[in-house]
Design an enzyme around this catalytic site. Sequence first.
Site, PDB file in Angstrom:
ATOM      1  N   GLU A   1     -11.205   3.009  -7.513  1.00 29.38           N
ATOM      2  CA  GLU A   1     -12.273   2.761  -6.537  1.00 29.38           C
ATOM      3  C   GLU A   1     -13.383   3.775  -6.703  1.00 29.38           C
ATOM      4  O   GLU A   1     -13.144   4.967  -6.843  1.00 29.38           O
ATOM      5  CB  GLU A   1     -11.706   2.818  -5.102  1.00 29.38           C
TER       6      GLU A   1
ATOM      7  N   HIS B   1     -12.652  -1.320   5.862  1.00 29.21           N
ATOM      8  CA  HIS B   1     -11.260  -1.682   6.128  1.00 29.21           C
ATOM      9  C   HIS B   1     -11.029  -1.834   7.635  1.00 29.21           C
ATOM     10  O   HIS B   1     -11.783  -1.298   8.438  1.00 29.21           O
ATOM     11  CB  HIS B   1     -10.308  -0.596   5.611  1.00 29.21           C
TER      12      HIS B   1
ATOM     13  N   THR C   1      -5.774  -6.803   7.096  1.00 25.95           N
ATOM     14  CA  THR C   1      -5.934  -6.903   8.547  1.00 25.95           C
ATOM     15  C   THR C   1      -5.876  -8.352   9.054  1.00 25.95           C
ATOM     16  O   THR C   1      -5.203  -8.644  10.037  1.00 25.95           O
ATOM     17  CB  THR C   1      -7.265  -6.249   8.964  1.00 25.95           C
TER      18      THR C   1
ATOM     19  N   ASN D   1      -8.969  -8.348  -1.535  1.00 22.06           N
ATOM     20  CA  ASN D   1      -7.848  -7.806  -0.769  1.00 22.06           C
ATOM     21  C   ASN D   1      -7.908  -8.264   0.680  1.00 22.06           C
ATOM     22  O   ASN D   1      -8.980  -8.245   1.297  1.00 22.06           O
ATOM     23  CB  ASN D   1      -7.910  -6.272  -0.767  1.00 22.06           C
TER      24      ASN D   1
ATOM     25  N   ASP E   1      -1.204  -0.893  -3.725  1.00 24.04           N
ATOM     26  CA  ASP E   1      -2.549  -0.847  -3.142  1.00 24.04           C
ATOM     27  C   ASP E   1      -2.809   0.570  -2.619  1.00 24.04           C
ATOM     28  O   ASP E   1      -1.927   1.175  -2.000  1.00 24.04           O
ATOM     29  CB  ASP E   1      -2.596  -1.878  -1.998  1.00 24.04           C
ATOM     30  N   HIS E   2      -3.986   1.083  -2.856  1.00 20.45           N
ATOM     31  CA  HIS E   2      -4.369   2.413  -2.358  1.00 20.45           C
ATOM     32  C   HIS E   2      -3.349   3.512  -2.616  1.00 20.45           C
ATOM     33  O   HIS E   2      -2.921   4.201  -1.682  1.00 20.45           O
ATOM     34  CB  HIS E   2      -4.694   2.371  -0.860  1.00 20.45           C
TER      35      HIS E   2
ATOM     36  N   SER F   1     -11.396  -8.635   5.439  1.00 24.87           N
ATOM     37  CA  SER F   1     -11.087  -9.183   6.771  1.00 24.87           C
ATOM     38  C   SER F   1     -12.277  -9.138   7.718  1.00 24.87           C
ATOM     39  O   SER F   1     -12.353  -9.934   8.648  1.00 24.87           O
ATOM     40  CB  SER F   1      -9.914  -8.425   7.405  1.00 24.87           C
TER      41      SER F   1
ATOM     42  N   SER G   1       0.847  -1.190   0.000  1.00 25.50           N
ATOM     43  CA  SER G   1       0.000   0.000   0.000  1.00 25.50           C
ATOM     44  C   SER G   1       0.884   1.241   0.000  1.00 25.50           C
ATOM     45  O   SER G   1       2.096   1.150   0.234  1.00 25.50           O
ATOM     46  CB  SER G   1      -0.893   0.015   1.240  1.00 25.50           C
TER      47      SER G   1
HETATM   48 CO    CO Z   1      -8.397  -1.438   0.521  1.00 28.51          CO
HETATM   49 CO    CO Z   2      -6.764  -2.759   2.682  1.00 27.86          CO
END
Ligand code: CO
Ligand code: CO
Length: 287
Positions: free
Chosen positions: A134, A180, A233, A230, A82-83, A211, A50
């Site tokens: 997103e 998240h 966590t 994805n 990621d992100h 998660s 990320s």
């Molecule tokens: Co995410």
């Molecule tokens: Co995430």
Amino acid sequence: MSLVTSKGMLIDAKERNYAVGAFNANNIEMAQGIIKAAEEKKSPVIVQVSQGGAKYAGIEELGAAIKKMAAKSEVPVALHLDHGVDYKYSVLALRAGYTSIMFDGSLLDFEENVKITKKIVEMGHIAGVPVEAELGEVPKDPEKISLDELDKYKTKPEEAQKFAERTKVDSLAVAVGSMHKMKVQEAELDIEQIKKIKKRVSVPLVLHGSSGVTNKSVIEAINAGICKVNVHTHIAKSFTERTREVLEKNSNMVDLRKYLKEGREALYEEVKNKIQIFGSEGMAAKL
Ligand code: CO
Ligand code: CO
């Protein structure tokens, strides 16, 4: 096998109704556990760093280590940003040889999100790298937001269609009832919403915040059209809990390898479970 882009993997997942797991790595041990689990399960895998992870470990440094592991791997591995929230991280990731990038403009208004995503897609495609974006928002603060407040964050199917057509994005992260950073698996996704979005959007759909979602609901979401899941966590929790346990039992332990090895092992077991749930076991051979 080797380092590949996420493009072919996700198209295959869409065609054959499974999902590729995208697991976050913040250090070498996490990446090793993830890739070893994928090899054990003969599954394609996405190792993702990320923007926060890149700031922590170095976008080039950690990326280089993962690329080397991918090159030696028995299964196809994609290295994904990621992100990426700041534009510059897309550029840095492309320069560092990432084979998949995400731009997260979910906090921007629709037009601004379209505008920046489109620019990054153009740039990514010149470099041969697919881009995830997103739309809607998968909130990042489960302490402040409750599950029954999630309706207003959800992706609207008509907007998703316009967004995908205008940006030419390769995959789309959708908000369908997850958050998240949840530490307990208790959320149930809006499966009907996923089906509605899938009817209007042809690119593979991505689930963030898995998660906090029950296994049953994740499986239903994959059957309804989710192609990338994805996980951060959940695997961080298994790594940390095992490490904590070992350190509590051995208060004199100072050699990092002794407890990180245990954390890596716990994460490896958890990634194997996830791969099983996502239905990607054995799919590496067919790619
Ligand atoms: Co995410
Ligand atoms: Co995430």
